[in-house]
Design a protein around this motif. Sequence first.
Motif, PDB file in Angstrom:
ATOM      1  N   GLU A  25      -7.066  -1.210   5.351  1.00 31.13           N
ATOM      2  CA  GLU A  25      -7.226  -2.120   6.498  1.00 31.13           C
ATOM      3  C   GLU A  25      -6.995  -1.371   7.812  1.00 31.13           C
ATOM      4  N   VAL A  26      -5.912  -0.621   7.843  1.00 27.69           N
ATOM      5  CA  VAL A  26      -5.550   0.089   9.074  1.00 27.69           C
ATOM      6  C   VAL A  26      -6.552   1.213   9.363  1.00 27.69           C
ATOM      7  N   ALA A  27      -7.012   1.891   8.331  1.00 25.21           N
ATOM      8  CA  ALA A  27      -7.996   2.963   8.512  1.00 25.21           C
ATOM      9  C   ALA A  27      -9.272   2.392   9.130  1.00 25.21           C
ATOM     10  N   LYS A  28      -9.691   1.240   8.597  1.00 24.27           N
ATOM     11  CA  LYS A  28     -10.927   0.615   9.075  1.00 24.27           C
ATOM     12  C   LYS A  28     -10.793   0.234  10.559  1.00 24.27           C
ATOM     13  N   GLN A  29      -9.678  -0.393  10.874  1.00 25.05           N
ATOM     14  CA  GLN A  29      -9.437  -0.836  12.253  1.00 25.05           C
ATOM     15  C   GLN A  29      -9.415   0.316  13.248  1.00 25.05           C
ATOM     16  N   ASN A  30      -8.830   1.424  12.816  1.00 25.84           N
ATOM     17  CA  ASN A  30      -8.615   2.545  13.730  1.00 25.84           C
ATOM     18  C   ASN A  30      -9.672   3.639  13.604  1.00 25.84           C
ATOM     19  N   ASN A  31     -10.728   3.312  12.830  1.00 26.44           N
ATOM     20  CA  ASN A  31     -11.776   4.312  12.660  1.00 26.44           C
ATOM     21  C   ASN A  31     -11.224   5.640  12.174  1.00 26.44           C
ATOM     22  N   MET A  32     -10.327   5.541  11.229  1.00 25.50           N
ATOM     23  CA  MET A  32      -9.723   6.763  10.709  1.00 25.50           C
ATOM     24  C   MET A  32      -9.989   6.873   9.217  1.00 25.50           C
ATOM     25  N   ASP A  33      -9.774   8.070   8.757  1.00 23.46           N
ATOM     26  CA  ASP A  33      -9.900   8.375   7.352  1.00 23.46           C
ATOM     27  C   ASP A  33      -8.714   7.754   6.582  1.00 23.46           C
ATOM     28  N   VAL A  34      -8.962   7.194   5.406  1.00 20.38           N
ATOM     29  CA  VAL A  34      -7.887   6.597   4.609  1.00 20.38           C
ATOM     30  C   VAL A  34      -6.780   7.622   4.329  1.00 20.38           C
ATOM     31  N   GLU A  35      -7.200   8.813   3.996  1.00 19.12           N
ATOM     32  CA  GLU A  35      -6.266   9.906   3.688  1.00 19.12           C
ATOM     33  C   GLU A  35      -5.341  10.196   4.885  1.00 19.12           C
ATOM     34  N   GLN A  36      -5.966  10.179   6.062  1.00 20.07           N
ATOM     35  CA  GLN A  36      -5.245  10.453   7.303  1.00 20.07           C
ATOM     36  C   GLN A  36      -4.166   9.389   7.556  1.00 20.07           C
ATOM     37  N   VAL A  37      -4.566   8.127   7.401  1.00 16.70           N
ATOM     38  CA  VAL A  37      -3.621   7.024   7.607  1.00 16.70           C
ATOM     39  C   VAL A  37      -2.499   7.111   6.587  1.00 16.70           C
ATOM     40  N   SER A  38      -2.858   7.404   5.365  1.00 15.22           N
ATOM     41  CA  SER A  38      -1.891   7.486   4.289  1.00 15.22           C
ATOM     42  C   SER A  38      -0.857   8.561   4.580  1.00 15.22           C
ATOM     43  N   ASN A  39      -1.311   9.702   5.045  1.00 15.30           N
ATOM     44  CA  ASN A  39      -0.384  10.792   5.376  1.00 15.30           C
ATOM     45  C   ASN A  39       0.526  10.431   6.536  1.00 15.30           C
ATOM     46  N   ILE A  40      -0.095   9.865   7.566  1.00 22.30           N
ATOM     47  CA  ILE A  40       0.694   9.524   8.751  1.00 22.30           C
ATOM     48  C   ILE A  40       1.751   8.494   8.406  1.00 22.30           C
ATOM     49  N   SER A  41       1.361   7.537   7.576  1.00 21.91           N
ATOM     50  CA  SER A  41       2.222   6.380   7.371  1.00 21.91           C
ATOM     51  C   SER A  41       3.585   6.748   6.806  1.00 21.91           C
ATOM     52  N   GLU A  42       3.655   7.785   6.029  1.00 19.81           N
ATOM     53  CA  GLU A  42       4.957   8.101   5.454  1.00 19.81           C
ATOM     54  C   GLU A  42       5.379   9.535   5.670  1.00 19.81           C
ATOM     55  N   ARG A  43       4.657  10.269   6.451  1.00 17.72           N
ATOM     56  CA  ARG A  43       5.037  11.661   6.604  1.00 17.72           C
ATOM     57  C   ARG A  43       5.138  12.098   8.069  1.00 17.72           C
ATOM     58  N   ASP A  44       3.981  12.054   8.753  1.00 15.71           N
ATOM     59  CA  ASP A  44       3.926  12.698  10.060  1.00 15.71           C
ATOM     60  C   ASP A  44       4.712  11.977  11.146  1.00 15.71           C
ATOM     61  N   ILE A  45       4.875  10.685  10.962  1.00 18.53           N
ATOM     62  CA  ILE A  45       5.363   9.901  12.082  1.00 18.53           C
ATOM     63  C   ILE A  45       6.709  10.359  12.619  1.00 18.53           C
TER      64      ILE A  45
ATOM     65  N   CYS B  82      -1.233  -8.571  -4.612  1.00 19.91           N
ATOM     66  CA  CYS B  82      -0.349  -7.431  -4.373  1.00 19.91           C
ATOM     67  C   CYS B  82      -1.000  -6.536  -3.330  1.00 19.91           C
ATOM     68  N   TYR B  83      -0.278  -6.213  -2.280  1.00 19.73           N
ATOM     69  CA  TYR B  83      -0.820  -5.331  -1.244  1.00 19.73           C
ATOM     70  C   TYR B  83      -0.129  -3.979  -1.308  1.00 19.73           C
ATOM     71  N   ASP B  84      -0.938  -2.965  -1.445  1.00 17.16           N
ATOM     72  CA  ASP B  84      -0.394  -1.610  -1.512  1.00 17.16           C
ATOM     73  C   ASP B  84      -1.361  -0.738  -0.733  1.00 17.16           C
ATOM     74  N   HIS B  85      -2.352  -0.195  -1.426  1.00 17.86           N
ATOM     75  CA  HIS B  85      -3.334   0.632  -0.753  1.00 17.86           C
ATOM     76  C   HIS B  85      -4.185  -0.198   0.213  1.00 17.86           C
ATOM     77  N   GLU B  86      -4.261  -1.491  -0.023  1.00 17.21           N
ATOM     78  CA  GLU B  86      -5.035  -2.381   0.847  1.00 17.21           C
ATOM     79  C   GLU B  86      -4.575  -2.268   2.305  1.00 17.21           C
ATOM     80  N   LEU B  87      -3.271  -2.068   2.478  1.00 14.43           N
ATOM     81  CA  LEU B  87      -2.725  -1.967   3.833  1.00 14.43           C
ATOM     82  C   LEU B  87      -3.303  -0.747   4.543  1.00 14.43           C
ATOM     83  N   ILE B  88      -3.329   0.347   3.809  1.00 13.51           N
ATOM     84  CA  ILE B  88      -3.845   1.601   4.356  1.00 13.51           C
ATOM     85  C   ILE B  88      -5.329   1.461   4.707  1.00 13.51           C
TER      86      ILE B  88
END
Lengths: 202, 202
Positions: free
Chosen positions: B37-57, B29-35
């Motif tokens: 993965e993307v945080a690691k790739q983009n050198n970003m904070d998990v929290e930051q990616v999580s917020n962007i993914s469903e809010r800021d965009i 099951c992939y849920d937080h794993e997606l976040i």
Amino acid sequence: MRIITISREFGSGGRELGMRLAEALGIPCYDHELIEEVAKQNNMDVEQVSNISERDIQLYYPLTMGRRFASMLKVDTRPVQVVVALQEAIRRFAHQGDCVIVGRCADVILKDMEPLNIFVYADAASKLRRCEQRAPEDEKLSTPALNRLIAQVDKDRAAYRDLFSDDQWGKKEAYHLCVNTSGKQIKQLVPALAGYVNCWFA
Amino acid sequence: MRIITISREFGSGGRELGMRLAEALGIPCYDHELIEEVAKQNNMDVEQVSNISERDIQLYYPLTMGRRFASMLKVDTRPVQVVVALQEAIRRFAHQGDCVIVGRCADVILKDMEPLNIFVYADAASKLRRCEQRAPEDEKLSTPALNRLIAQVDKDRAAYRDLFSDDQWGKKEAYHLCVNTSGKQIKQLVPALAGYVNCWFA
């Protein structure tokens, strides 16, 4: 008691789903039986009851119920009689034991018995295809005529539901499970739905 | 390949349902794993990616995509990067084999892989109760604050979906099965849903 109600878009295969589900569960399915029962009781034609049950009533209801002196006018009260008789038939059948009931707002009418309420739907292409396949050879309608029929039947069903409930017909919030049959054989889905019923009432 | 996507109202238990369903089927099951993965790739904070993914965009998207010379302005393009990276991560995970993916519009993104798309919802009282039960003791919100949060998260999810699809978030027509979890234990429903998955892909 396990009461399962099936609400359905015209052409989605909801009726077939109800019958197969009942068969899989080894319990009766009430659909046309309701109409026949009410027709017999009211000395009416099956066709007549069938039409009133989902079509005419919304034309009559505001008039007969809204006017205090309606009974003094020459108003045809048969549609209201039929709706009342249908409600009673649904309650009577449900109290006999586990069953599947297709249509006629059984989900609303039997609310106090806590039925599992399933809504069956499909995309337009699938509904059209299913209607075409089901029509007798000598009653084939053109595609535009079929599309109009599908829209009209669903509109009638929605209006009929409005008599009983504030919950809008077909809005997922009013049901426990909404099943999209697009591109699927009903019989393929039935074993899983029977499993769902068993989990639900476990 | 059996890809199951879970879209869900906040507080409906969709995440738990996804995890338990995957477990029952013996697939990841992939849920937080997606976040992550993307945080690691983009050198970003998990929290930051999580917020962007469903809010800021949705705040950034019209600006960065709509203006031809956006790149010449001092626009923060990270949100768009994150969305693109999330899409890629979803595709990459899905191509590894059978799986359940929770949220992030996987149903739309993976359309060509013909996933089974499940929407999980519940009535307001059930969602509130579930949120209250899940909150850590030191992070209890008041009931009005929780209700606002539930409404806001769902609004964000709907807006995020609008980026990818004309199908409205939460409208049953966009999904194959809509599961109402009101008043139910998720684990009670999971065996039946696993059965549904098996029937669907049979």
